[in-house]
Design an enzyme around this catalytic site. Structure first.
Site, PDB file in Angstrom:
ATOM      1  N   THR A  46      12.385  56.827  22.475  1.00 35.31           N
ATOM      2  CA  THR A  46      12.049  57.401  21.172  1.00 35.31           C
ATOM      3  C   THR A  46      12.439  56.470  20.037  1.00 35.31           C
ATOM      4  OG1 THR A  46      12.474  59.578  22.114  1.00 35.31           O
ATOM      5  CG2 THR A  46      12.317  59.448  19.724  1.00 35.31           C
ATOM      6  N   TYR A 109       7.304  70.035  22.305  1.00 33.36           N
ATOM      7  CA  TYR A 109       6.337  70.830  21.544  1.00 33.36           C
ATOM      8  C   TYR A 109       5.778  72.011  22.329  1.00 33.36           C
ATOM      9  CZ  TYR A 109       2.693  72.078  18.213  1.00 33.36           C
ATOM     10  OH  TYR A 109       1.907  72.766  17.333  1.00 33.36           O
ATOM     11  N   TYR A 135      15.686  63.241  30.619  1.00 32.98           N
ATOM     12  CA  TYR A 135      16.167  63.128  29.242  1.00 32.98           C
ATOM     13  C   TYR A 135      16.038  64.491  28.576  1.00 32.98           C
ATOM     14  CZ  TYR A 135      16.446  61.307  24.408  1.00 32.98           C
ATOM     15  OH  TYR A 135      16.788  61.062  23.097  1.00 32.98           O
ATOM     16  N   ARG A 140      14.641  67.433  19.629  1.00 32.58           N
ATOM     17  CA  ARG A 140      13.314  66.837  19.491  1.00 32.58           C
ATOM     18  C   ARG A 140      12.251  67.601  20.284  1.00 32.58           C
ATOM     19  NH1 ARG A 140      12.700  61.783  17.242  1.00 32.58           N
ATOM     20  NH2 ARG A 140      14.602  60.615  16.778  1.00 32.58           N
ATOM     21  N   LYS A 164      20.039  61.788  30.882  1.00 31.57           N
ATOM     22  CA  LYS A 164      20.516  61.471  29.537  1.00 31.57           C
ATOM     23  C   LYS A 164      20.613  62.810  28.814  1.00 31.57           C
ATOM     24  CE  LYS A 164      19.342  59.089  25.224  1.00 31.57           C
ATOM     25  NZ  LYS A 164      18.312  58.312  24.480  1.00 31.57           N
ATOM     26  N   ILE A 206      23.433  56.229  26.755  1.00 30.38           N
ATOM     27  CA  ILE A 206      22.279  55.477  26.241  1.00 30.38           C
ATOM     28  C   ILE A 206      22.328  55.688  24.743  1.00 30.38           C
ATOM     29  CG2 ILE A 206      19.771  55.268  26.169  1.00 30.38           C
ATOM     30  CD1 ILE A 206      19.732  56.182  29.098  1.00 30.38           C
TER      31      ILE A 206
END
Length: 297
Positions: A46, A109, A135, A140, A164, A206
């Site tokens: 990202t 989304y 992840y 987000r 992550k 990360i």
């Protein structure tokens, strides 16, 4: 997956003022990470503004990083999305020869159920010849991949080897660490709670802020892994203020300004992101001068 222990960084994509990819700057940034003691590099996450890159630009970014890295550090490739079929096709068609793992974000989304998340990653795992790092970043994606789902995936698919974890919830991270299968890595995706997660049994991070201050942050993680707590927390608190600042007005706008201060690249971002404002510029610039002990041109 010993190569995924320690400090990884989610590399930015530097742009010239005309918004084209700046390959010379990207080469400098890769060298800066290697020289700063970073353990592995994450490509096209990202933070790379990958949503704004077309296929040709993504290939250019990959080729530039592979050439600049020259085999010095393990590379992880970001391949994820909210269209399962498309993600699977991208994994199957990608040249993965230079990479040790894939980082794949939970679908965003769409807000799938936990069963939907499981079925998505089942398809991803079956498509990939490389190990998968899940992840989880609810801020987000608008959905939280719960520990029960992660543990189910880890037990059912041998190539799902790590997560992550960026929910910003230390209790959730501890439940993952406690209950995940032996050898499954819980990697922090939240710079501010990296050290507590490492001390709780996490494998590392990360990171975004580690790009700007690779020596300090990677050393903090190493000290944490060695259980040298006081020394590790001293470094944490030296860096902590900058973590809040770099995310204050969007990622990677904040970290790109740090790179500009360090003379590594322009601070250009692509819309819908915009540059940070003058107030944050002043505060970040002051922080860079403070932590480096001098003005860095």
């Amino acid at each position: 997956m010993e190569s995924l222990t320690g400090t990884g960084v989610a590399l930015i994509t530097p742009f010239k003022k005309d918004l084209s990819v700046d390959t010379e700057a990207l080469t400098r940034i890769v060298n800066y990470q290697v020289e700063g003691g970073i353990d592995y590099l994450v490509v096209l996450g990202t933070t790379a503004e990958s949503a704004t890159l077309d296929k040709e630009e993504k290939k250019l970014v990959i080729d530039t990083i592979v050439k600049a890295n020259a085999g010095r550090l393990p590379l992880v490739l970001g391949i994820g999305g909210n269209n399962t079929k498309e993600v699977v096709e991208e994994i199957k068609s990608a040249d993965l020869s230079e990479f040790v793992a894939i980082l794949s974000v939970s679908p965003y989304y769409n807000k799938p159920t936990q069963e939907g998340i499981y079925q998505h990653f089942k398809m991803v795992a079956q498509a990939s010849v490389l190990p998968i790092i899940l992840y989880n970043v609810p801020g987000r994606t608008a959905s939280n991949m719960l520990p029960e789902t992660v543990i189910r995936l880890a037990k059912d698919f041998d190539n799902i080897v790590a997560i992550k974890e960026a929910a910003g919830d230390i209790v959730q991270a501890m439940r993952l660490i406690q209950n995940a299968p032996e050898g499954f890595l819980v990697i922090s995706g939240d710079d501010m709670v990296t050290l507590p997660m490492v001390l709780a049994g996490g494998a590392g991070v990360i990171s975004v802020i580690a790009e700007g201050f690779p020596h300090q942050f990677s050393q903090m993680v190493r000290l944490g892994l060695e259980r040298r707590v006081d020394e590790a927390y001293k470094l944490h608190y030296e860096i902590a203020d900058s973590i809040d600042m770099i995310f204050e007005q969007g990622n990677p706008a904040g970290i790109k300004h740090i790179f500009k201060e360090l003379g590594l690249c322009e601070d250009t971002v692509r819309l819908p992101l915009v540059n940070i404002n003058a107030d944050l510029v002043s505060r970040l610039s002051a922080f860079v001068k403070k932590i480096n002990g001098k003005v860095v041109a």
